[in-house]
Design a protein around this motif. Structure first.
Motif, PDB file in Angstrom:
ATOM      1  N   MET A  69       4.686 -26.694   3.663  1.00 26.98           N
ATOM      2  CA  MET A  69       4.672 -25.593   2.758  1.00 26.98           C
ATOM      3  C   MET A  69       3.452 -24.969   2.101  1.00 26.98           C
ATOM      4  N   THR A  70       3.286 -23.653   2.008  1.00 22.08           N
ATOM      5  CA  THR A  70       2.493 -23.024   1.449  1.00 22.08           C
ATOM      6  C   THR A  70       2.908 -22.073   0.383  1.00 22.08           C
ATOM      7  N   GLY A 105      10.425 -27.189   7.795  1.00 23.36           N
ATOM      8  CA  GLY A 105      10.934 -28.506   8.251  1.00 23.36           C
ATOM      9  C   GLY A 105      12.090 -28.742   7.330  1.00 23.36           C
ATOM     10  N   SER A 106      12.163 -30.002   6.951  1.00 26.74           N
ATOM     11  CA  SER A 106      13.317 -30.516   6.216  1.00 26.74           C
ATOM     12  C   SER A 106      12.932 -30.451   4.784  1.00 26.74           C
ATOM     13  N   LEU A 107      14.370 -30.047   4.072  1.00 29.03           N
ATOM     14  CA  LEU A 107      14.179 -30.477   2.644  1.00 29.03           C
ATOM     15  C   LEU A 107      15.184 -31.511   2.121  1.00 29.03           C
ATOM     16  N   ALA A 119       7.865 -32.130  -3.532  1.00 27.01           N
ATOM     17  CA  ALA A 119       6.793 -31.251  -3.559  1.00 27.01           C
ATOM     18  C   ALA A 119       7.210 -30.003  -3.579  1.00 27.01           C
ATOM     19  N   LEU A 120       8.388 -29.709  -3.236  1.00 25.34           N
ATOM     20  CA  LEU A 120       9.032 -28.235  -3.307  1.00 25.34           C
ATOM     21  C   LEU A 120       9.252 -27.910  -4.361  1.00 25.34           C
ATOM     22  N   ARG A 121      10.065 -28.748  -5.389  1.00 23.83           N
ATOM     23  CA  ARG A 121      10.456 -28.702  -6.735  1.00 23.83           C
ATOM     24  C   ARG A 121       8.919 -28.465  -7.750  1.00 23.83           C
ATOM     25  N   LEU A 159      12.663 -19.300   3.579  1.00 24.33           N
ATOM     26  CA  LEU A 159      13.278 -20.542   4.306  1.00 24.33           C
ATOM     27  C   LEU A 159      13.601 -20.258   5.919  1.00 24.33           C
ATOM     28  N   THR A 160      12.840 -19.212   6.316  1.00 24.41           N
ATOM     29  CA  THR A 160      12.991 -19.167   7.833  1.00 24.41           C
ATOM     30  C   THR A 160      12.721 -20.152   8.524  1.00 24.41           C
ATOM     31  N   PHE A 161      11.851 -21.218   8.466  1.00 24.23           N
ATOM     32  CA  PHE A 161      11.645 -22.330   9.126  1.00 24.23           C
ATOM     33  C   PHE A 161      11.868 -23.773   8.501  1.00 24.23           C
ATOM     34  N   VAL A 162      13.133 -23.680   7.861  1.00 20.25           N
ATOM     35  CA  VAL A 162      13.938 -24.821   7.378  1.00 20.25           C
ATOM     36  C   VAL A 162      14.940 -25.326   8.309  1.00 20.25           C
ATOM     37  N   THR A 163      14.629 -26.296   8.876  1.00 17.80           N
ATOM     38  CA  THR A 163      15.733 -26.916   9.766  1.00 17.80           C
ATOM     39  C   THR A 163      16.573 -27.719   9.206  1.00 17.80           C
ATOM     40  N   PHE A 164      16.549 -28.170   8.061  1.00 19.20           N
ATOM     41  CA  PHE A 164      17.780 -29.059   7.561  1.00 19.20           C
ATOM     42  C   PHE A 164      17.449 -29.044   6.284  1.00 19.20           C
ATOM     43  N   MET A 165      18.630 -29.207   5.523  1.00 21.89           N
ATOM     44  CA  MET A 165      18.615 -29.284   4.054  1.00 21.89           C
ATOM     45  C   MET A 165      19.563 -30.086   3.388  1.00 21.89           C
TER      46      MET A 165
END
Length: 111
Positions: A1-2, A17-19, A26-28, A47-53
């Motif tokens: 995450m950046t 990646g995964s959320l 880290a996101l929160r 969220l382009t590269f989020v593979t799982f949430m």
């Protein structure tokens, strides 16, 4: 995450990646900390590269949305994958984020 600031002052949080339980804190922290510290007019969560949430990832986005509302920041989800979009539809939260209830091509959605 950046996290980066665009020339127009908007803050963009690029998530990859995964959320899930292992990554959601880290996101929160990034969302809430940036909103309180920087108080941008616009925050874009890409969220382009989020593979799982999972539900914890959904919860982090809701926390970000609510914190943005409290600080007067517009909160936008950009390019949710079909998987992420489906998770938000299934939980009944697609409309909260301004996402269409039916899937469509990737784009930026604004509430």
């Amino acid at each position: 995450m950046t996290t980066r600031r665009q020339a127009d002052g908007a803050i963009v949080v690029d998530v990859r990646g995964s959320l899930d339980a292992a990554t959601v804190d880290a996101l929160r922290d990034a969302l809430v900390g940036t909103l309180h510290g920087e108080r941008p007019a616009l925050m874009i969560v890409d969220l382009t590269f989020v593979t799982f949430m999972d539900s914890m990832g959904v919860g982090a986005l809701v926390t970000g949305h609510n914190t943005a509302r409290e600080t007067g920041t517009r909160f936008v989800l950009r390019n949710p994958s079909e998987f992420v979009h489906r998770q938000l539809r299934v939980t009944g939260l697609a409309e909260l984020f301004g996402l269409p209830v039916a899937p469509s091509s990737p784009q930026t959605y604004t509430p």
